[in-house]
Scaffold this motif. Structure first.
Motif, mmCIF file in Angstrom:
data_model
loop_
_atom_site.group_PDB
_atom_site.id
_atom_site.type_symbol
_atom_site.label_atom_id
_atom_site.label_comp_id
_atom_site.label_asym_id
_atom_site.label_seq_id
_atom_site.Cartn_x
_atom_site.Cartn_y
_atom_site.Cartn_z
ATOM 1 N N VAL A 179 1.207 -1.362 -0.234
ATOM 2 C CA VAL A 179 -0.432 -0.411 0.287
ATOM 3 C C VAL A 179 0.442 1.189 0.287
ATOM 4 C CG1 VAL A 179 -0.359 0.174 2.257
ATOM 5 C CG2 VAL A 179 -2.264 1.108 1.332
ATOM 6 N N ALA A 180 0.552 2.717 -0.594
ATOM 7 C CA ALA A 180 0.969 3.333 -0.321
ATOM 8 C C ALA A 180 1.099 3.857 1.459
ATOM 9 C CB ALA A 180 0.746 4.555 -1.092
ATOM 10 N N THR A 181 2.077 4.692 1.467
ATOM 11 C CA THR A 181 1.810 5.452 2.553
ATOM 12 C C THR A 181 0.685 6.093 3.084
ATOM 13 O OG1 THR A 181 3.494 6.871 2.575
ATOM 14 C CG2 THR A 181 4.751 4.819 3.409
ATOM 15 N N GLN A 182 0.380 6.767 3.415
ATOM 16 C CA GLN A 182 -0.517 7.826 3.877
ATOM 17 C C GLN A 182 -0.630 8.750 3.795
ATOM 18 O OE1 GLN A 182 -0.998 7.285 8.298
ATOM 19 N NE2 GLN A 182 -1.881 8.936 8.082
ATOM 20 N N ASP A 183 1.153 9.156 3.337
ATOM 21 C CA ASP A 183 2.003 10.380 3.030
ATOM 22 C C ASP A 183 1.788 10.382 1.721
ATOM 23 O OD1 ASP A 183 1.645 11.729 5.453
ATOM 24 O OD2 ASP A 183 3.840 10.923 6.179
ATOM 25 N N GLN A 184 2.676 9.255 1.480
ATOM 26 C CA GLN A 184 2.562 9.168 0.197
ATOM 27 C C GLN A 184 1.314 9.620 -0.908
ATOM 28 O OE1 GLN A 184 4.269 5.286 -0.414
ATOM 29 N NE2 GLN A 184 5.893 5.958 -1.020
ATOM 30 N N ALA A 185 0.356 8.636 -0.764
ATOM 31 C CA ALA A 185 -1.158 9.085 -1.075
ATOM 32 C C ALA A 185 -1.285 10.545 -0.969
ATOM 33 C CB ALA A 185 -2.213 8.084 -0.613
ATOM 34 N N GLN A 186 -1.501 10.945 -0.017
ATOM 35 C CA GLN A 186 -2.064 12.432 0.208
ATOM 36 C C GLN A 186 -0.983 12.944 -0.648
ATOM 37 O OE1 GLN A 186 -4.421 14.545 1.725
ATOM 38 N NE2 GLN A 186 -3.391 16.414 1.329
ATOM 39 N N GLU A 187 -0.256 12.870 -1.022
ATOM 40 C CA GLU A 187 0.807 13.834 -2.014
ATOM 41 C C GLU A 187 0.192 14.133 -3.555
ATOM 42 O OE1 GLU A 187 4.568 12.892 -1.715
ATOM 43 O OE2 GLU A 187 5.554 14.501 -2.626
ATOM 44 N N VAL A 188 -0.001 12.536 -3.639
ATOM 45 C CA VAL A 188 -0.289 13.132 -5.186
ATOM 46 C C VAL A 188 -2.191 13.661 -4.743
ATOM 47 C CG1 VAL A 188 -1.026 10.773 -7.028
ATOM 48 C CG2 VAL A 188 0.521 11.107 -5.345
ATOM 49 N N HIS A 189 -2.993 13.091 -4.142
ATOM 50 C CA HIS A 189 -4.109 13.717 -4.028
ATOM 51 C C HIS A 189 -4.718 14.976 -4.223
ATOM 52 C CE1 HIS A 189 -6.685 9.906 -3.087
ATOM 53 N NE2 HIS A 189 -5.555 9.473 -3.025
ATOM 54 N N ALA A 190 -3.755 15.566 -3.240
ATOM 55 C CA ALA A 190 -3.149 16.749 -3.215
ATOM 56 C C ALA A 190 -2.842 17.697 -4.286
ATOM 57 C CB ALA A 190 -2.259 17.734 -2.127
ATOM 58 N N PHE A 191 -2.114 17.373 -5.533
ATOM 59 C CA PHE A 191 -1.147 17.553 -6.484
ATOM 60 C C PHE A 191 -2.915 17.173 -7.370
ATOM 61 C CE2 PHE A 191 -0.393 15.878 -10.761
ATOM 62 C CZ PHE A 191 0.574 16.392 -11.205
ATOM 63 N N ILE A 192 -3.380 16.045 -7.503
ATOM 64 C CA ILE A 192 -4.863 16.270 -8.211
ATOM 65 C C ILE A 192 -5.010 17.750 -8.284
ATOM 66 C CG2 ILE A 192 -6.612 14.743 -9.119
ATOM 67 C CD1 ILE A 192 -5.179 12.274 -8.121
ATOM 68 N N ARG A 193 -5.432 17.838 -7.031
ATOM 69 C CA ARG A 193 -6.599 18.656 -6.498
ATOM 70 C C ARG A 193 -6.294 19.989 -7.011
ATOM 71 N NH1 ARG A 193 -10.736 17.179 -3.833
ATOM 72 N NH2 ARG A 193 -9.771 16.023 -2.013
ATOM 73 N N LEU A 194 -4.849 20.309 -7.151
ATOM 74 C CA LEU A 194 -4.360 21.539 -7.637
ATOM 75 C C LEU A 194 -4.803 21.268 -9.036
ATOM 76 C CD1 LEU A 194 -2.752 23.268 -5.259
ATOM 77 C CD2 LEU A 194 -0.606 22.584 -6.528
ATOM 78 N N ARG A 195 -4.000 20.299 -9.484
ATOM 79 C CA ARG A 195 -4.454 20.124 -11.187
ATOM 80 C C ARG A 195 -6.236 20.750 -11.021
ATOM 81 N NH1 ARG A 195 0.188 19.978 -14.480
ATOM 82 N NH2 ARG A 195 -0.235 19.405 -16.072
#
Ligand code: PGA
Length: 252
Positions: A179-195
């Protein structure tokens, strides 16, 4: 910040028989009756959609499909149209799952066409994006996710995302137990929202972004606690009623 309703969606993939689907659905429906702090959706194989709709009628559980044709109707042997899914009571449809992209060669453009077909028909697409291990190791996670996302934004327009859900599923985490760590996942989720926010901040703010890839009851709570993780797309663990219900409960 908008409060987003958590969504936990089961992706059963190509698993089950009538004999296993029935008790599994009954188990999930019984667990949900006790109250779940999230919207729950089940995406069974096409062939079990009707049975699933019947067994879930009267429950709050939503129905979804795992794929859809980009075409409206006609000479497309073996395909299933968005109108057919709507007909059976589907609310959601998974679009661009990495198994569709990688095993069945679905291009970004084809994924975009399916996305548009779903939205036009009144289905809510769960658009899957995610990098492969080699992309991550090469430091290209954001580049890959941006490319997959931009292809759909350009074709379908940002407005149509107000009727969509996004699932971030790192390919290296799917079915691997890694599984991605919660921080790894959060980082990409935040990137998607920003995009998304580059085009429309309201759409970005309201977008539900699910995490998928080896989610289990044991790690769901940590993942769902992150600011930009609004639920999960659950494969293997959704095939066991108790485990899946535990994951849904972790949405609290
Ligand atoms: P997994 O699959 O939970 O079995 O890793 C998730 C998915 O592919 O949607």
């Amino acid at each position: 910040m908008t409060k987003r309703q958590v969504l936990v969606a089961a992706n059963w993939k190509m698993n089950g028989t009538l004999q296993t689907v029935r008790p599994l659905l009954k188990g999930i429906a019984a667990g949900c009756k006790e109250g779940i702090p999230a919207e729950v959706a089940i995406c069974p194989p096409f062939i079990y959609l009707a049975e699933t709709a019947t067994l879930l009628s009267g429950s709050d559980i939503s129905l979804g499909a795992q794929n859809v044709s980009e075409h409206a109707s006609g000479a497309h042997t073996g395909e299933i149209s968005a109108a057919m899914l709507k007909d059976l009571g589907c609310k959601y449809v998974i679009i661009g799952h990495s198994e569709r992209r990688h095993i069945y060669g679905e291009s970004d453009a084809a994924v975009a066409r399916k996305f548009m077909r779903a939205v036009q028909t009144g289905l809510i697409p769960i658009l899957c994006v995610g990098e492969e291990l080699s992309d991550r190791e090469a430091g290209q996670t954001e580049e890959v996710v941006a490319r997959q996302l931009d292809a759909v934004i350009q074709a379908a327009s940002i407005g149509s995302f107000s009727k969509a859900v996004i699932a971030y599923e790192p390919v290296w985490a799917i079915g691997t137990g890694r599984v991605a760590t919660q921080d790894q996942a959060q980082e990409v989720h935040a990137f998607i929202r920003l995009r998304l926010a580059r085009h429309d901040s309201g759409v970005a703010d309201r977008m539900r972004i699910l995490y998928g890839g080896s989610v289990k009851a044991a790690n769901a709570g940590d993942l769902f606690s992150m600011a930009d993780i609004d639920g999960g797309l659950i494969g293997g663990a959704s095939l066991q009623a108790e485990e899946f219900i535990e994951i849904c409960r972790a949405a609290e």
